[in-house]
Motif scaffolding. Structure first.
Motif, PDB file in Angstrom:
ATOM      1  N   GLN A 125       0.867  -1.171   0.000  1.00 21.96           N
ATOM      2  CA  GLN A 125       0.000   0.000   0.000  1.00 21.96           C
ATOM      3  C   GLN A 125       0.912   1.231   0.000  1.00 21.96           C
ATOM      4  OE1 GLN A 125      -3.233  -0.803  -0.163  1.00 21.96           O
ATOM      5  NE2 GLN A 125      -2.984  -2.945   0.414  1.00 21.96           N
ATOM      6  N   ALA A 126       0.347   2.407   0.103  1.00 24.42           N
ATOM      7  CA  ALA A 126       1.171   3.610   0.220  1.00 24.42           C
ATOM      8  C   ALA A 126       1.592   3.779   1.678  1.00 24.42           C
ATOM      9  CB  ALA A 126       0.396   4.845  -0.247  1.00 24.42           C
ATOM     10  N   GLY A 127       2.894   3.962   1.914  1.00 22.10           N
ATOM     11  CA  GLY A 127       3.400   4.189   3.265  1.00 22.10           C
ATOM     12  C   GLY A 127       3.415   5.674   3.579  1.00 22.10           C
ATOM     13  N   ILE A 128       3.026   6.030   4.803  1.00 24.63           N
ATOM     14  CA  ILE A 128       2.915   7.430   5.192  1.00 24.63           C
ATOM     15  C   ILE A 128       3.545   7.628   6.566  1.00 24.63           C
ATOM     16  CG2 ILE A 128       1.289   9.282   5.806  1.00 24.63           C
ATOM     17  CD1 ILE A 128      -0.676   8.050   3.845  1.00 24.63           C
ATOM     18  N   VAL A 129       4.361   8.674   6.713  1.00 19.96           N
ATOM     19  CA  VAL A 129       4.937   9.014   8.015  1.00 19.96           C
ATOM     20  C   VAL A 129       4.842  10.528   8.221  1.00 19.96           C
ATOM     21  CG1 VAL A 129       6.975   8.998   9.489  1.00 19.96           C
ATOM     22  CG2 VAL A 129       6.555   7.074   7.950  1.00 19.96           C
ATOM     23  N   LEU A 130       4.187  10.925   9.303  1.00 19.85           N
ATOM     24  CA  LEU A 130       4.134  12.334   9.695  1.00 19.85           C
ATOM     25  C   LEU A 130       5.350  12.640  10.553  1.00 19.85           C
ATOM     26  CD1 LEU A 130       2.449  15.030   9.841  1.00 19.85           C
ATOM     27  CD2 LEU A 130       1.537  14.144  12.009  1.00 19.85           C
ATOM     28  N   LEU A 131       6.151  13.608  10.116  1.00 20.85           N
ATOM     29  CA  LEU A 131       7.365  13.956  10.857  1.00 20.85           C
ATOM     30  C   LEU A 131       7.008  14.664  12.157  1.00 20.85           C
ATOM     31  CD1 LEU A 131       8.435  13.385   7.968  1.00 20.85           C
ATOM     32  CD2 LEU A 131      10.208  15.088   8.426  1.00 20.85           C
ATOM     33  N   GLN A 233       5.619  25.551  13.235  1.00 19.11           N
ATOM     34  CA  GLN A 233       6.163  24.864  12.074  1.00 19.11           C
ATOM     35  C   GLN A 233       5.052  24.150  11.317  1.00 19.11           C
ATOM     36  OE1 GLN A 233       7.874  21.148  12.829  1.00 19.11           O
ATOM     37  NE2 GLN A 233       9.432  21.268  11.254  1.00 19.11           N
ATOM     38  N   GLU A 234       5.055  24.306  10.002  1.00 16.78           N
ATOM     39  CA  GLU A 234       4.111  23.558   9.186  1.00 16.78           C
ATOM     40  C   GLU A 234       4.490  22.083   9.242  1.00 16.78           C
ATOM     41  OE1 GLU A 234       3.519  24.836   5.236  1.00 16.78           O
ATOM     42  OE2 GLU A 234       2.934  26.871   5.779  1.00 16.78           O
ATOM     43  N   GLY A 235       3.476  21.230   9.229  1.00 20.71           N
ATOM     44  CA  GLY A 235       3.749  19.808   9.274  1.00 20.71           C
ATOM     45  C   GLY A 235       4.391  19.325   7.984  1.00 20.71           C
ATOM     46  N   GLU A 236       5.085  18.210   8.090  1.00 18.21           N
ATOM     47  CA  GLU A 236       5.699  17.599   6.918  1.00 18.21           C
ATOM     48  C   GLU A 236       5.413  16.108   6.957  1.00 18.21           C
ATOM     49  OE1 GLU A 236      10.041  17.235   4.663  1.00 18.21           O
ATOM     50  OE2 GLU A 236       9.866  18.369   6.538  1.00 18.21           O
ATOM     51  N   VAL A 237       5.146  15.540   5.806  1.00 16.77           N
ATOM     52  CA  VAL A 237       4.805  14.122   5.733  1.00 16.77           C
ATOM     53  C   VAL A 237       5.563  13.480   4.585  1.00 16.77           C
ATOM     54  CG1 VAL A 237       2.770  14.526   4.265  1.00 16.77           C
ATOM     55  CG2 VAL A 237       2.902  12.458   5.653  1.00 16.77           C
ATOM     56  N   PHE A 238       6.068  12.271   4.844  1.00 13.78           N
ATOM     57  CA  PHE A 238       6.682  11.453   3.796  1.00 13.78           C
ATOM     58  C   PHE A 238       5.629  10.481   3.275  1.00 13.78           C
ATOM     59  CE2 PHE A 238      11.086  11.808   6.000  1.00 13.78           C
ATOM     60  CZ  PHE A 238      11.337  12.993   5.329  1.00 13.78           C
ATOM     61  N   VAL A 239       5.511  10.378   1.965  1.00 20.28           N
ATOM     62  CA  VAL A 239       4.589   9.422   1.338  1.00 20.28           C
ATOM     63  C   VAL A 239       5.375   8.620   0.315  1.00 20.28           C
ATOM     64  CG1 VAL A 239       2.482   9.107  -0.002  1.00 20.28           C
ATOM     65  CG2 VAL A 239       2.643  11.010   1.621  1.00 20.28           C
ATOM     66  N   GLY A 240       5.272   7.305   0.389  1.00 19.19           N
ATOM     67  CA  GLY A 240       5.988   6.449  -0.558  1.00 19.19           C
ATOM     68  C   GLY A 240       5.147   5.283  -1.022  1.00 19.19           C
ATOM     69  N   GLY A 241       5.459   4.767  -2.195  1.00 20.54           N
ATOM     70  CA  GLY A 241       4.749   3.589  -2.699  1.00 20.54           C
ATOM     71  C   GLY A 241       3.353   3.881  -3.214  1.00 20.54           C
ATOM     72  N   THR A 242       3.110   5.097  -3.706  1.00 19.85           N
ATOM     73  CA  THR A 242       1.766   5.429  -4.209  1.00 19.85           C
ATOM     74  C   THR A 242       1.374   4.567  -5.404  1.00 19.85           C
ATOM     75  OG1 THR A 242       2.755   7.224  -5.498  1.00 19.85           O
ATOM     76  CG2 THR A 242       1.778   7.809  -3.384  1.00 19.85           C
ATOM     77  N   THR A 243       2.366   4.072  -6.137  1.00 17.31           N
ATOM     78  CA  THR A 243       2.038   3.221  -7.286  1.00 17.31           C
ATOM     79  C   THR A 243       1.358   1.924  -6.852  1.00 17.31           C
ATOM     80  OG1 THR A 243       4.288   2.300  -7.224  1.00 17.31           O
ATOM     81  CG2 THR A 243       3.883   4.120  -8.755  1.00 17.31           C
ATOM     82  N   ASN A 244       1.541   1.540  -5.582  1.00 17.25           N
ATOM     83  CA  ASN A 244       0.860   0.335  -5.086  1.00 17.25           C
ATOM     84  C   ASN A 244      -0.661   0.510  -5.126  1.00 17.25           C
ATOM     85  OD1 ASN A 244       3.228  -1.102  -4.482  1.00 17.25           O
ATOM     86  ND2 ASN A 244       3.413  -0.124  -2.478  1.00 17.25           N
ATOM     87  N   LEU A 275      -3.662  13.413   9.906  1.00 17.09           N
ATOM     88  CA  LEU A 275      -2.626  12.727  10.690  1.00 17.09           C
ATOM     89  C   LEU A 275      -2.399  13.434  12.020  1.00 17.09           C
ATOM     90  CD1 LEU A 275      -0.098  11.906   7.827  1.00 17.09           C
ATOM     91  CD2 LEU A 275      -1.627  10.310   8.988  1.00 17.09           C
ATOM     92  N   ASP A 276      -2.481  14.763  12.026  1.00 17.96           N
ATOM     93  CA  ASP A 276      -2.366  15.514  13.284  1.00 17.96           C
ATOM     94  C   ASP A 276      -3.427  15.061  14.280  1.00 17.96           C
ATOM     95  OD1 ASP A 276      -0.128  17.083  12.950  1.00 17.96           O
ATOM     96  OD2 ASP A 276      -1.219  18.783  12.107  1.00 17.96           O
ATOM     97  N   ALA A 277      -4.652  14.851  13.781  1.00 18.18           N
ATOM     98  CA  ALA A 277      -5.742  14.399  14.652  1.00 18.18           C
ATOM     99  C   ALA A 277      -5.458  13.004  15.199  1.00 18.18           C
ATOM    100  CB  ALA A 277      -7.063  14.413  13.885  1.00 18.18           C
TER     101      ALA A 277
END
Length: 348
Positions: A125-131, A233-244, A275-277
């Motif tokens: 699936q798509a992996g997501i991480v909120l920094l 600070q504005e939030g930042e998120v990494f998203v990977g594997g969207t092609t899944n 994600l903040d919630a």
């Protein structure tokens, strides 16, 4: 609440329908349920129960002649009724652990990027991480470097190893010795506190009468205001594997849905709000379809879990995929990964 509305027979048929649809990605008919599951019921009886479940909003029928598929309400019942989640296979847990073995002593951003890749590879699936939000990170050390007259670089290090830097303009020119004195004052007084707390303490300093007469305090307050302590600070998120996501049967032939999902992931702002919630949730949190309140991903589910540094929650990780996902296994993977990441961060 919904389990009160459903008898044991209705629950069995609903779970069987959802399980079959997750496996096949095809609308499910009563004959399929009668054949695959030993419920002791005829296809006609099952068909009548499925019609009742549709009327109650747990199932829907895409076409008159087709079988039925779960609604968001149906998936919510299914997820909420999960009691015993399967343990990860030794291969899966070993793969996650091995992924973190290569991250020892790396910067936190690299560690979180690895986490995104691990989640997408293992779950497909798509992996997501909120920094982590800088304001809630624990202050370790600050340094000021004089670049030019009235121009200073601020270097801020948190206990997790997160490094932030910023160039600021000063109202008066300060020599490096003066900047070093301010840094020592801040490091001695505020090390070990969250930056949110540091900001509150600096604001309190401004209100103290003695600050009006103490040159060091005045300069410290002014310097902090121009650095990181006066900003959210504005939030930042990494998203990977969207092609899944794009490989899933329900999206392969629907270009419009794919474009909407991709746009939502690219914009990130609303995803960060969701994600903040999730930062305040305990354990795994599952948002199904419209529960995310992001129209473009209403055909997807989001499975998240917080991660920690010591006993402090600092971020969220998870996966995004079609609502027709293998919830028990994927919840277990997200849970294990969050705990593994927390162990690695806390050991740094």
């Amino acid at each position: 609440m919904d389990t009160v509305l459903l008898g044991e027979r209705e629950q069995q048929i609903l779970k069987a329908t959802i399980h079959t649809y997750i496996t096949t990605a095809e609308p499910v008919g009563s004959r399929t349920i009668a054949r695959k599951f030993q419920l002791g019921l005829s296809a006609a009886t099952i068909r009548n129960v499925m019609a009742d479940l549709e009327e109650m909003g747990f199932l829907t029928q895409p076409h008159t002649s087709a079988g039925r598929v779960p609604t968001d309400k149906g998936y919510r019942f299914y997820v909420d009724s999960l009691v015993d989640l399967p343990a990860l296979s030794k291969a899966e847990s070993a793969r996650i652990d091995a992924g973190y073995q290569t991250t020892l002593h790396k910067e936190i951003e690299e560690l979180l990027e690895v986490t995104t890749k691990l989640l997408s590879l293992i779950t497909q699936q798509a992996g997501i991480v909120l920094l982590p939000r800088l304001a809630y990170m624990v202050f370790k050390r600050i340094e000021f470097v004089r670049l030019h007259p009235k121009k200073v670089m601020v270097l801020l290090v948190t206990q997790t190893g997160l490094l932030e830097n910023k160039v600021i303009e000063l109202d008066e020119d300060l020599m490096q010795e003066q900047l070093d004195g301010i840094a020592r004052f801040l490091n001695n007084r505020f090390a070990g506190l969250s930056l949110h707390t540091v900001r509150e303490r600096v604001a309190a300093l401004m209100a103290e009468e003695k600050a009006q007469y103490d040159t060091l305090l005045q300069r410290t307050v002014q310097l902090c205001q121009k650095a990181f302590l006066d900003e959210e600070q504005e939030g930042e998120v990494f998203v990977g594997g969207t092609t899944n996501i794009f490989k899933q049967p329900e999206f392969v032939s629907d270009l419009e849905k794919l474009q909407a999902i991709f746009q939502a992931l690219e914009e990130k702002k609303r995803l960060i709000q969701i994600l903040d919630a999730c930062l305040h949730a305990e354990g795994v949190k599952v948002l199904i379809g419209s529960e995310s309140r992001i129209e473009e991903i209403q055909d997807c589910s989001l499975v998240t879990h917080t991660y920690q540094y010591g006993d402090r929650t600092i971020g969220v990780l998870g996966i995004l995929g079609p609502k027709r996902m293998e919830y028990p296994r994927l919840i277990s993977i997200v849970d294990y990964t969050a705990k593994a990441l927390s162990r690695v961060l806390s050991a740094e």
